[in-house]
Scaffold this active site. Structure first.
Site, mmCIF file in Angstrom:
data_model
loop_
_atom_site.group_PDB
_atom_site.id
_atom_site.type_symbol
_atom_site.label_atom_id
_atom_site.label_comp_id
_atom_site.label_asym_id
_atom_site.label_seq_id
_atom_site.Cartn_x
_atom_site.Cartn_y
_atom_site.Cartn_z
ATOM 1 N N HIS A 467 0.201 -0.965 -0.468
ATOM 2 C CA HIS A 467 0.731 -2.336 -0.482
ATOM 3 C C HIS A 467 0.884 -2.876 0.940
ATOM 4 O O HIS A 467 0.363 -3.946 1.269
ATOM 5 C CB HIS A 467 2.088 -2.350 -1.196
ATOM 6 C CG HIS A 467 2.736 -3.699 -1.245
ATOM 7 N ND1 HIS A 467 2.712 -4.496 -2.365
ATOM 8 C CD2 HIS A 467 3.427 -4.413 -0.310
ATOM 9 C CE1 HIS A 467 3.343 -5.630 -2.112
ATOM 10 N NE2 HIS A 467 3.792 -5.595 -0.868
ATOM 11 N N GLU A 468 1.595 -2.121 1.781
ATOM 12 C CA GLU A 468 1.829 -2.595 3.147
ATOM 13 C C GLU A 468 0.523 -2.666 3.936
ATOM 14 O O GLU A 468 0.337 -3.545 4.769
ATOM 15 C CB GLU A 468 2.856 -1.703 3.869
ATOM 16 C CG GLU A 468 4.234 -1.693 3.226
ATOM 17 C CD GLU A 468 4.825 -3.076 2.971
ATOM 18 O OE1 GLU A 468 4.473 -4.027 3.701
ATOM 19 O OE2 GLU A 468 5.621 -3.214 2.024
ATOM 20 N N HIS A 471 -1.189 -5.929 3.314
ATOM 21 C CA HIS A 471 -0.682 -6.967 4.224
ATOM 22 C C HIS A 471 -1.334 -6.814 5.609
ATOM 23 O O HIS A 471 -1.713 -7.800 6.247
ATOM 24 C CB HIS A 471 0.834 -6.828 4.406
ATOM 25 C CG HIS A 471 1.656 -7.399 3.290
ATOM 26 N ND1 HIS A 471 1.485 -8.690 2.824
ATOM 27 C CD2 HIS A 471 2.687 -6.877 2.585
ATOM 28 C CE1 HIS A 471 2.380 -8.920 1.873
ATOM 29 N NE2 HIS A 471 3.109 -7.837 1.691
ATOM 30 N N HIS A 474 -4.719 -8.233 5.902
ATOM 31 C CA HIS A 474 -4.624 -9.699 6.004
ATOM 32 C C HIS A 474 -4.423 -10.109 7.470
ATOM 33 O O HIS A 474 -4.992 -11.098 7.937
ATOM 34 C CB HIS A 474 -3.441 -10.163 5.149
ATOM 35 C CG HIS A 474 -3.537 -11.580 4.691
ATOM 36 N ND1 HIS A 474 -2.548 -12.182 3.951
ATOM 37 C CD2 HIS A 474 -4.478 -12.538 4.869
ATOM 38 C CE1 HIS A 474 -2.889 -13.436 3.685
ATOM 39 N NE2 HIS A 474 -4.059 -13.668 4.234
#
Length: 676
Positions: A467-468, A471, A474
């Site tokens: 998940h992290e 990010h 991105h």
């Protein structure tokens, strides 16, 4: 000499952590504010305002300040101490005042407005149009049209809010660090896996309590105890300690701080002409309005609650049959859920953990990024780090071109807040001199290695890492022209799409085969275990969905209500969460007083974003499933339309460009087993 005010003579101009001392921060911030003010004075003296000499000049006016404040506040979250916290209380109001000075400057606003009013006659690219619109709106949304009295009031509100948010976070961190469950009788550890016992013994030794076991409120300590400890009374004690942070009526109590934050946010919104704080925030979100958010959450609740109720009934029956308990309590959920999951799917965390050694899993994340986006991660010991446990990497693309610096920080420490997050030390942008590539970090709190075992992750920790890292992708793959529109600078209810979609790879054999291997034998995770993992993925999805909705509703409740009518935080929380309560509330516990996402972080009136983005991620991942999870064409489309574009266009436009249509909620409901 202040290293924060010199050109960074480090690889890729990374933060010179090895040179920075606490006494450097305040003078550096003050000097950078003065430098930014000089740049702004130049813009105000422009006789013929245009896009370049006004809008672009203002966008670039705080680049030095941005880097210094990023370094400081990132360390206040990941490696803080009393001195840094004291500095934060001095620095926050300075930054808040400076931001107000800029956004409430009439002359400056006139220059921006001059360009904005002529925008239809300018030949601007889409990214330039977005920057102009965003900048103009930012002035309006921060009081540019207020009279002098209103501007003064706004300044006072913002200064107070910056201080209150810091105090809220400090109280939560101090509560977390203060509590210890010290166990002297080994019989009280019954049910706990050896790894958890060894970690607790190691922690006790570090704290000078040799021969005992210490458990804390840090996730890697708290979660195994709540999941496996047979001693129900101790589970209750730990549960209440964890869920009563900031609400004990002592000097770390957050209840009055919450009331003051809510009052000030409401005042701010009304001062600017909005009905409430939620309406102010949601004007700049995909959802658009509080009503749309509430409709979204209640629609989801309608679908999830029946399943959640039946899940809790099944769990209670199971617990009664197993241990003849009187009634299922909140401190029982993790414990019996793990046992029931093992019985139903023959899979549990202890069975999976040997296949998810931390270094192998990190390598798996890197290989996944390479297969999808051609990225390579090369450890670089010459890049300074802020703690010996942090690893720095240079990131290159498939042509060996430098694209980012990546920091990874994985273990709990007293100076680090709980949870996991991605952050940035420097954003990406294009300048006349070339391109500034980003410096990105992820910070987690995973189980430490012990004397006999490496760091072995629970499957939940594996999905957190993915998940992290989503990010981080991105941020690292950003290709924007302007830093304020680059990377994760997108609508808040869109920012979770890249992170949540990346979690999906954890459940796919093709991805797991890249890294999930037994830390002792090297054997790949068996196919039957992957099948069980996938089947168990929907276990208690009704409960988990209702739980997330409850946080979203609490957040919206706070930010759509009249704060003057909120007398008791505990009563208000109980009232708002009544529709989502599946078990009897526990006296003396409170979600709100440690709800850092909304009272310290940026999720106020935005916590619904996690569920909102789940609709997008499930819908988007369906395309990967159709084409192949490593399909180069689909990966390139996701990179070009979502990851690299940042906030240069409206997220709905970007999403439809990738998917070829608007998102449908069916994929999420199907994935969560909520589609009947």
């Amino acid at each position: 000499m202040n290293p924060l005010l010199e050109k960074f003579k480090t690889p890729f101009e990374t933060a010179p952590f090895h040179l920075i001392k606490n006494e450097h921060y305040l003078p550096a911030v003050q000097a950078a504010i003065n430098e930014a003010k000089k740049e702004i004075e130049k813009i105000k003296k422009v006789s013929d305002p245009n896009f370049e000499n006004t809008v672009e000049a203002l966008e670039n006016s705080e680049s030095g300040l941005s880097v210094i404040s990023s370094i400081f506040f990132n360390l206040n979250a990941a490696e803080t101490n009393e001195e840094i916290q004291k500095l934060a209380r001095e620095i926050s109001p300075l930054l808040s005042a400076h931001s107000n000075d800029v956004l409430l400057d009439e002359q400056l606003f006139e220059k921006v407005k001059w360009v904005y009013d002529k925008k239809d006659n300018l030949t601007l690219e889409i990214e330039q149009q977005t920057l102009l619109d965003k900048m103009y709106k930012s002035f309006i949304r921060n009081g540019a049209l207020l009279d002098e009295r209103g501007k003064k009031q706004l300044r006072e509100i913002d200064r107070s809010l910056s201080q209150l948010g810091l105090k809220f976070g400090e109280n939560v961190l101090n509560e977390t660090n203060k509590y210890e469950l010290v166990i002297e009788d080994e019989a009280d550890l019954k049910g706990l896996p050896e790894s958890a016992k060894e970690a607790a013994a190691q922690l006790a030794e570090e704290k000078g309590k040799k021969g005992k076991w210490v458990f804390t409120l840090a996730f890697p300590s708290y979660v195994p105890f709540m999941t496996y400890a047979e001693n129900r009374n101790l589970r209750k004690e730990l549960f209440i300690a964890y869920n009563s942070k900031g609400c004990k009526g002592d000097d770390l109590d957050n209840k009055e701080i919450i009331k003051e934050i809510l009052k000030l946010k409401d005042e701010r919104a009304k001062l600017l002409g909005y009905k409430n704080y939620a309406e102010f925030i949601l004007e700049e979100r995909m959802a658009g309005s509080g009503q749309k958010v509430l409709d979204f959450l209640y629609n989801l609740l309608q679908k999830a609650k029946p399943k959640a109720i039946s899940e809790m009934a099944e769990l209670e029956a199971f617990a009664k049959k197993l241990d003849r308990i009187d009634a299922l309590k909140k401190w029982d959920i993790s414990y019996y859920a793990e046992k029931l999951k093992k019985e139903k799917y023959e899979v549990d965390d202890e069975l999976l953990k040997p296949y998810f050694e931390l270094n192998n899993t990190i390598e798996g994340v890197f290989v996944t990024a390479k297969k999808l986006y051609g990225m390579e991660f090369i450890p670089n010991a010459d890049i300074p780090v802020y703690h010996p446990e942090v690893t720095a990497y240079e990131v290159r693309d498939q042509d060996q071109k430098h694209i980012a610096v990546f920091y990874a920080d994985f273990f709990p420490r007293p100076g680090k807040r709980n949870g996991a997050w991605m952050t940035s030390y420097r954003g990406q942008k294009k300048t006349n001199k070339g391109e500034q590539r980003p410096h990105i970090s992820i910070v987690c709190n995973f189980s430490r290695p012990t004397k006999s075992k490496p760091s072995l992750l629970t499957f939940n920790e594996v999905t957190t890492l993915f998940h992290e890292f989503g990010h981080a992708l991105h941020g690292m793959l950003a290709e924007g022209r302007y830093e304020s529109l680059s990377g994760t600078n997108v609508y808040w209810d869109f920012v979770e799409l890249p992170s949540q979609i990346f979690e999906n790879w954890c459940y796919e054999k093709e991805c797991l085969d890249l890294f999930a291997k037994h830390h002792e034998t090297g054997e790949k995770i068996p196919l039957d275990l992957i099948e069980k993992l996938k089947k168990a993925a929907n276990f208690h999805q009704g409960y988990q969905t209702v739980r997330q909705i409850s946080f979203g509703l609490l957040d919206m409740g706070y930010h759509t209500s009249n704060p003057a009518e909120i007398d008791e935080i505990a009563e208000f929380e109980k009232k708002v969460m009544r529709d989502t309560e599946l078990l009897e509330p526990v006296e003396g516990t409170l979600m709100s007083s440690a709800f850092s996402h909304i009272f310290q972080g940026g999720y106020a009136a935005g916590y619904y974003s996690y569920k909102w983005a789940e609709v997008l991620d499930a819908d988007a991942f369906e395309l990967f499933l159709e084409k192949g999870i490593f399909d180069p064409e689909t990966a390139l489309a996701f990179k070009n339309h979502i990851l690299s574009t940042g906030g240069k266009e409206h997220p709905e436009v970007l999403y439809q460009r990738f998917r070829g249509r608007a998102p449908k909620p069916d994929a999420l409901l199907k994935r969560a087993g909520l589609l009947h």
